[in-house]
Design a protein around this motif. Structure first.
Motif, PDB file in Angstrom:
ATOM      1  N   PRO A 153      -8.440  -6.528   7.565  1.00 26.42           N
ATOM      2  CA  PRO A 153      -8.147  -5.391   7.025  1.00 26.42           C
ATOM      3  C   PRO A 153      -8.901  -5.471   6.029  1.00 26.42           C
ATOM      4  O   PRO A 153      -9.437  -4.761   5.275  1.00 26.42           O
TER       5      PRO A 153
ATOM      6  N   LEU B 234      -4.051  -2.065  10.713  1.00 24.53           N
ATOM      7  CA  LEU B 234      -2.335  -2.143  10.449  1.00 24.53           C
ATOM      8  C   LEU B 234      -1.733  -1.505  11.187  1.00 24.53           C
ATOM      9  O   LEU B 234      -0.448  -1.371  11.907  1.00 24.53           O
ATOM     10  N   ALA B 235      -1.173  -0.346  11.948  1.00 20.56           N
ATOM     11  CA  ALA B 235      -0.689   0.316  13.048  1.00 20.56           C
ATOM     12  C   ALA B 235      -0.833  -0.486  14.169  1.00 20.56           C
ATOM     13  O   ALA B 235       0.362  -0.320  14.880  1.00 20.56           O
TER      14      ALA B 235
ATOM     15  N   PHE C 130       1.124   3.999   5.205  1.00 21.47           N
ATOM     16  CA  PHE C 130       0.157   2.813   5.198  1.00 21.47           C
ATOM     17  C   PHE C 130      -0.047   3.277   3.496  1.00 21.47           C
ATOM     18  O   PHE C 130      -0.420   2.509   2.986  1.00 21.47           O
ATOM     19  N   LEU C 131       0.010   5.139   2.562  1.00 24.34           N
ATOM     20  CA  LEU C 131      -0.129   4.681   1.188  1.00 24.34           C
ATOM     21  C   LEU C 131       0.906   4.148   0.675  1.00 24.34           C
ATOM     22  O   LEU C 131      -0.170   3.072  -0.554  1.00 24.34           O
TER      23      LEU C 131
ATOM     24  N   SER D 187       1.813   0.821   1.802  1.00 26.60           N
ATOM     25  CA  SER D 187       0.909  -0.456   1.718  1.00 26.60           C
ATOM     26  C   SER D 187      -0.123  -0.637   0.993  1.00 26.60           C
ATOM     27  O   SER D 187      -0.056  -1.480   0.343  1.00 26.60           O
ATOM     28  N   LEU D 188      -0.978   0.363   0.747  1.00 24.48           N
ATOM     29  CA  LEU D 188      -1.543  -0.042  -0.476  1.00 24.48           C
ATOM     30  C   LEU D 188      -1.926  -0.771  -1.282  1.00 24.48           C
ATOM     31  O   LEU D 188      -2.174  -1.007  -2.602  1.00 24.48           O
TER      32      LEU D 188
ATOM     33  N   LEU E 187     -11.204   3.193   5.308  1.00 19.82           N
ATOM     34  CA  LEU E 187      -9.542   3.452   5.175  1.00 19.82           C
ATOM     35  C   LEU E 187      -9.071   3.928   6.087  1.00 19.82           C
ATOM     36  O   LEU E 187      -8.358   3.876   6.335  1.00 19.82           O
ATOM     37  N   THR E 188      -9.968   3.896   6.734  1.00 18.43           N
ATOM     38  CA  THR E 188      -9.621   5.259   8.185  1.00 18.43           C
ATOM     39  C   THR E 188      -8.923   4.006   9.373  1.00 18.43           C
ATOM     40  O   THR E 188      -8.337   3.640  10.045  1.00 18.43           O
TER      41      THR E 188
ATOM     42  N   GLU F 112      -6.017   1.793   8.422  1.00 20.72           N
ATOM     43  CA  GLU F 112      -4.782   2.480   8.639  1.00 20.72           C
ATOM     44  C   GLU F 112      -5.152   2.058  10.046  1.00 20.72           C
ATOM     45  O   GLU F 112      -3.313   1.508  10.349  1.00 20.72           O
TER      46      GLU F 112
ATOM     47  N   PHE G 275      -3.834  10.263   5.592  1.00 22.26           N
ATOM     48  CA  PHE G 275      -3.447   8.842   5.848  1.00 22.26           C
ATOM     49  C   PHE G 275      -1.867   9.237   6.321  1.00 22.26           C
ATOM     50  O   PHE G 275      -0.865  10.152   5.208  1.00 22.26           O
ATOM     51  N   SER G 276      -0.368   8.248   6.343  1.00 19.91           N
ATOM     52  CA  SER G 276       0.353   8.662   6.501  1.00 19.91           C
ATOM     53  C   SER G 276       1.090   7.783   5.232  1.00 19.91           C
ATOM     54  O   SER G 276       0.399   6.829   4.699  1.00 19.91           O
TER      55      SER G 276
END
Length: 449
Positions: free
Chosen positions: A120, A25-26, A84-85, A87-88, A18-19, A22, A80-81
């Motif tokens: 991802p 994606l960033a 990002f959450l 987007s999940l 998960l890290t 993110e 997490f930002s």
């Protein structure tokens, strides 16, 4: 899926997946990647592995999502930002999967499956894919050896009570059935997968009655055609009591076999057979259990023990002699460029790949791992089982067909490869010249960057 339905397993992953997700994606790193699942080397006690676990993987990929509860938990970690959450919540698997079908024998370094998907997505599913394929391939490969040792005699899987959890017991029963085991004692596995169920009785039933004769009579009347466990007190005396019961019982009391579960199974089976035959009961068989593995079964049959079937529990449930595989899931291509590792003794063959199995007169003679676009001699083993996140027809095979495939393909391996002893020489697997050249170019590019 024990522990939740397939669409409730978004969090069944390692934190670093998960890290990394993110971070990818960033950085806008969402282009197509290829991840390859393979086993680096065979365990010391294995000449081959039996592909298994693909069904679990495809079901998971089709339903992958994060629930509101998942996102609430991730938010509580304060890692997490919010972007990002968010987007999940919309994340779904949209990639392709090429895989060796379940029930097909494979060897070291051969791709078991390759996932072609946005980076991802391919990264996130690593933990689940490895977990499910590893477990089921370990147990299917063990079961194939047990079935081979039994030489056509019936094998029943008894492993549920000693497996490492409920999911392992259920998936293990399915894996064993694929490998040729005829039935399972696990009733839920029977319901879920359509596997035949079988069982006898426990010592506690005899103990509860206090009198072995009464116990045998009551159970045989309730379940005509049953198998009676005869070693609660004295094994051969138990056989004599079965003979007495059958000789004097009314028509509604029938016994199919006696079960031996302790002691010198070879000597006891021979004497039990002598007693039964002397009583003109050749139709009553002998079923044996008691911490058996493939070597025990082979030794018994080599000694001409007159045993008609075997119950195997712990060894089928945990594969004690080879409980784990050196299985890995590695990035092999990104943005159309091959990727590899330079770690000593841990090579990663780059790019998309295919395995070609050469055969002569119906017998496999060797495999070649090549590039996916190559057209080499032999039968290609990997098939497109998922396209755009949905199964293809090749990814929807029913369990009986998988079981038949396993029997046919195991019969097509050289005899010394399916034998219990280490294969000498090992089954030949080589890398094609084109893949070797590609690997060299990718390694050189890594060094010069």
């Amino acid at each position: 899926m024990m522990g939740g339905r397939s669409n409730e397993l978004g969090l069944f992953t390692d934190l670093y997946e998960l890290t990394m997700l993110e971070a990818y994606l960033a950085e806008g790193m969402t282009d197509t990647a290829v991840f390859t699942l393979f086993v680096r080397r065979l365990p010391e006690h294995r000449n081959f592995l039996l592909a298994c676990g693909l069904e679990s993987v495809l079901a998971y990929l089709e339903q992958l999502q994060f629930t509101d509860e998942d996102l609430t938990y991730l938010r509580s970690l304060d890692l997490f930002s919010d972007a990002f959450l968010t987007s999940l919540r919309a994340l779904r698997f949209t990639g392709d999967v090429w895989a060796v079908p379940e029930g097909r024998p494979i060897f070291a370094n051969e791709p078991i499956l390759e996932i072609i998907a946005p980076l991802p997505q391919g990264q996130l599913v690593e933990t689940f894919v490895m977990n499910q394929v590893h477990l089921q391939m370990v147990l299917a490969s063990k079961a194939a050896r047990v079935v081979a040792a039994a030489r056509g005699r019936k094998v029943v899987e008894f492993g549920a009570r000693r497996t490492h959890g409920i999911d392992a017991a259920l998936k293990g029963a399915r894996a064993a059935y694929i490998a040729g085991v005829e039935a399972t004692s696990n009733v839920l596995a029977g319901k879920m997968y359509g596997i035949p169920v079988a069982g006898t009785m426990a010592h506690s039933y005899v103990q509860a009655h206090g009198d072995e004769r009464n116990a045998f009579r009551a159970f045989a009347r309730t379940f005509p055609g049953t198998v009676l466990l005869v070693d609660t007190y004295d094994t051969l005396e138990g056989v004599r009591r079965v003979i007495e019961l059958v000789k004097n019982a009314p028509e509604d009391v029938r016994v199919t076999a006696v079960r031996l579960d302790s002691g010198d199974l070879n000597a006891l089976a021979k004497e039990a057979r002598r007693l039964l035959d002397a009583a003109s009961l050749p139709q009553i068989g002998i079923f044996a259990s008691s911490e058996l593995d493939e070597h025990d079964i082979a030794d018994l049959l080599d000694s001409d023990a007159p045993i008609d079937g075997f119950g195997v529990g712990t060894e089928l449930g945990v594969s004690d002699d080879a409980p784990s595989l050196d299985i890995v899931y590695k990035l092999s291509e990104f943005r159309g460029e091959g990727r590899t590792k330079l770690s000593r003794d841990k090579p990663v063959l780059p790019g998309r790949k295919q395995v070609f199995r050469r055969e002569e007169a119906g017998r496999a003679t060797g495999d070649v791992i090549g590039r996916a676009e190559e057209r080499l001699e032999g039968r290609p083993l990997l098939q497109l089982v998922m396209r755009g996140g949905r199964r293809t027809s090749e990814g929807a095979t029913d369990l009986p067909s998988i079981r038949r495939r396993a029997a046919e393909e195991l019969a097509g391996l050289p005899g010394h490869v399916t034998a219990l002893e280490p294969a000498d020489p090992p089954y030949p697997v080589r890398v094609s010249a084109a893949l070797e050249q590609h690997h060299t170019r990718v390694r050189e590019a890594v060094v010069t960057k």
